[in-house]
Design an enzyme around this catalytic site. Structure first.
Site, PDB file in Angstrom:
ATOM      1  N   HIS A  54       0.846  -1.200   0.000  1.00  0.00           N
ATOM      2  CA  HIS A  54       0.000   0.000   0.000  1.00  0.00           C
ATOM      3  C   HIS A  54       0.878   1.245   0.000  1.00  0.00           C
ATOM      4  CE1 HIS A  54       0.772  -0.626   4.281  1.00  0.00           C
ATOM      5  NE2 HIS A  54       0.218   0.530   4.603  1.00  0.00           N
ATOM      6  N   HIS A  56       1.351   3.889   2.000  1.00  0.00           N
ATOM      7  CA  HIS A  56       1.861   4.629   3.166  1.00  0.00           C
ATOM      8  C   HIS A  56       3.382   4.759   3.121  1.00  0.00           C
ATOM      9  CE1 HIS A  56      -1.945   3.914   5.805  1.00  0.00           C
ATOM     10  NE2 HIS A  56      -2.058   4.973   5.018  1.00  0.00           N
ATOM     11  N   ASP A  58       5.770   4.589   5.211  1.00  0.00           N
ATOM     12  CA  ASP A  58       6.656   3.598   5.834  1.00  0.00           C
ATOM     13  C   ASP A  58       6.709   2.281   5.048  1.00  0.00           C
ATOM     14  OD1 ASP A  58       3.921   3.337   6.790  1.00  0.00           O
ATOM     15  OD2 ASP A  58       4.646   1.874   8.237  1.00  0.00           O
ATOM     16  N   HIS A  59       6.040   2.222   3.902  1.00  0.00           N
ATOM     17  CA  HIS A  59       6.098   1.029   3.051  1.00  0.00           C
ATOM     18  C   HIS A  59       6.663   1.313   1.661  1.00  0.00           C
ATOM     19  CE1 HIS A  59       3.662  -1.435   5.891  1.00  0.00           C
ATOM     20  NE2 HIS A  59       3.400  -0.219   6.323  1.00  0.00           N
ATOM     21  N   HIS A 112      -7.435  -1.132   5.728  1.00  0.00           N
ATOM     22  CA  HIS A 112      -6.410  -0.218   6.240  1.00  0.00           C
ATOM     23  C   HIS A 112      -6.304   0.981   5.278  1.00  0.00           C
ATOM     24  CE1 HIS A 112      -2.721   1.015   8.244  1.00  0.00           C
ATOM     25  NE2 HIS A 112      -2.076   1.005   7.092  1.00  0.00           N
ATOM     26  N   ASP A 131      -0.053  -4.089   6.129  1.00  0.00           N
ATOM     27  CA  ASP A 131      -0.733  -3.639   7.344  1.00  0.00           C
ATOM     28  C   ASP A 131      -2.181  -4.131   7.396  1.00  0.00           C
ATOM     29  OD1 ASP A 131       1.603  -2.371   7.913  1.00  0.00           O
ATOM     30  OD2 ASP A 131       0.824  -0.325   7.753  1.00  0.00           O
ATOM     31  N   HIS A 169       4.818  -4.984  10.192  1.00  0.00           N
ATOM     32  CA  HIS A 169       5.373  -4.391  11.411  1.00  0.00           C
ATOM     33  C   HIS A 169       5.650  -5.432  12.489  1.00  0.00           C
ATOM     34  CE1 HIS A 169       4.599  -0.023  10.625  1.00  0.00           C
ATOM     35  NE2 HIS A 169       3.683  -0.521   9.808  1.00  0.00           N
TER      36      HIS A 169
HETATM   37 FE    FE Z   1       2.691   0.623   8.143  1.00  0.00          FE
HETATM   38 ZN    ZN Z   2       0.062   1.494   6.610  1.00  0.00          ZN
END
Ligand code: FE
Ligand code: ZN
Length: 239
Positions: A54, A56, A58-59, A112, A131, A169
């Site tokens: 996805h 985001h 942090d990905h 998410h 996530d 995570h």
């Molecule tokens: Fe994340």
């Molecule tokens: Zn995420």
């Protein structure tokens, strides 16, 4: 095909799926480029693909730099074409993506985010869930509906029990406290928690998990119906 677990940012995991025969790799969700580059620098492996579950930060934070350095192709969901940085290959729900020895089925698993996908390397029996499904938990519902998240988790939980689950995570220990609170008589859960704690004291990741372990221990997969799932998801948000 082997999977290397690479820590990124605070508590993210990125995964290198390595085809040892061809000395090539895919990376799943590089939240940053540095740890991936550090790993690849000590090897002769060519990073051919970047897979994003996805959009985001942090990905996908490592997309641009990795693509520049290795000339990799970025692979993601067609519905997120406009927000996955540097995307080259857009995939649809249930499509099978095949390149060289890499072969994965894509599942659209909204909840998410609206464009979240999971990559199922079905020959290797491994799924990368980002996530959506965490070990002993599930992602927060940001863009989708509770019903979408519930259906997405149901899709994942119907995979063969021995399937290994690679999540976005390291939240397992924290998640375990919530599971234990709502499922305090679950012996499988208690056993898994012992195991998790051992791994954490040794500095090891608690992943991958398996579909079987999650079915046995993850309260979000064990809820009988949609109502109780929604209630749990709300409680988890304030836990
Ligand atoms: Fe994340
Ligand atoms: Zn995420």
């Amino acid at each position: 095909m082997k999977v290397e677990i690479i820590k990124c940012l605070q508590d993210n995991y990125s995964y290198l799926i390595i085809d040892e025969e061809n000395q090539t790799a895919c990376v799943v969700d590089p939240g940053e480029s540095k740890p991936i580059i550090n790993y690849l620098n000590n090897s002769k492996i060519n990073l051919k693909f970047i897979l994003n579950t996805h959009h985001h930060y942090d990905h996908v934070g490592g997309n641009l730099e990795l693509k520049k350095k290795y000339n990799s192709k970025v692979v993601g969901f067609i519905g997120d074409e406009n927000r996955i940085p540097e995307i080259d290959i857009s995939l649809e729900d249930n499509q099978i993506w095949k390149q060289d020895n890499f072969e994965a089925k894509i599942y659209h698993v909204p909840g998410h985010t609206s464009g979240h996908v999971a990559f199922h390397f079905f020959k290797e029996k491994k799924i990368f869930t980002g996530d959506t499904l965490f070990s002993l938990g599930c992602g927060r519902i940001f863009e989708g509906t509770y019903e979408q998240m519930f259906n997405s988790l149901n899709k994942i939980k119907s995979l063969p029990e021995e399937t290994k689950v690679y999540c976005g995570h390291e939240y397992t220990l924290n998640n375990s406290r919530f599971c234990l609170k709502h499922d305090s008589k679950n012996l499988n859960l208690k056993k898994k928690i012992e195991n998790i704690k051992k791994r954490i004291t040794k500095g090891l990741p608690t992943l991958p998990s398996t579909i079987k372990e999650e079915l046995d221990c993850n309260i979000f997969l064990r809820t009988k119906d949609f109502e109780s799932f929604s209630k749990l998801r709300d409680l988890k948000d304030i836990f």
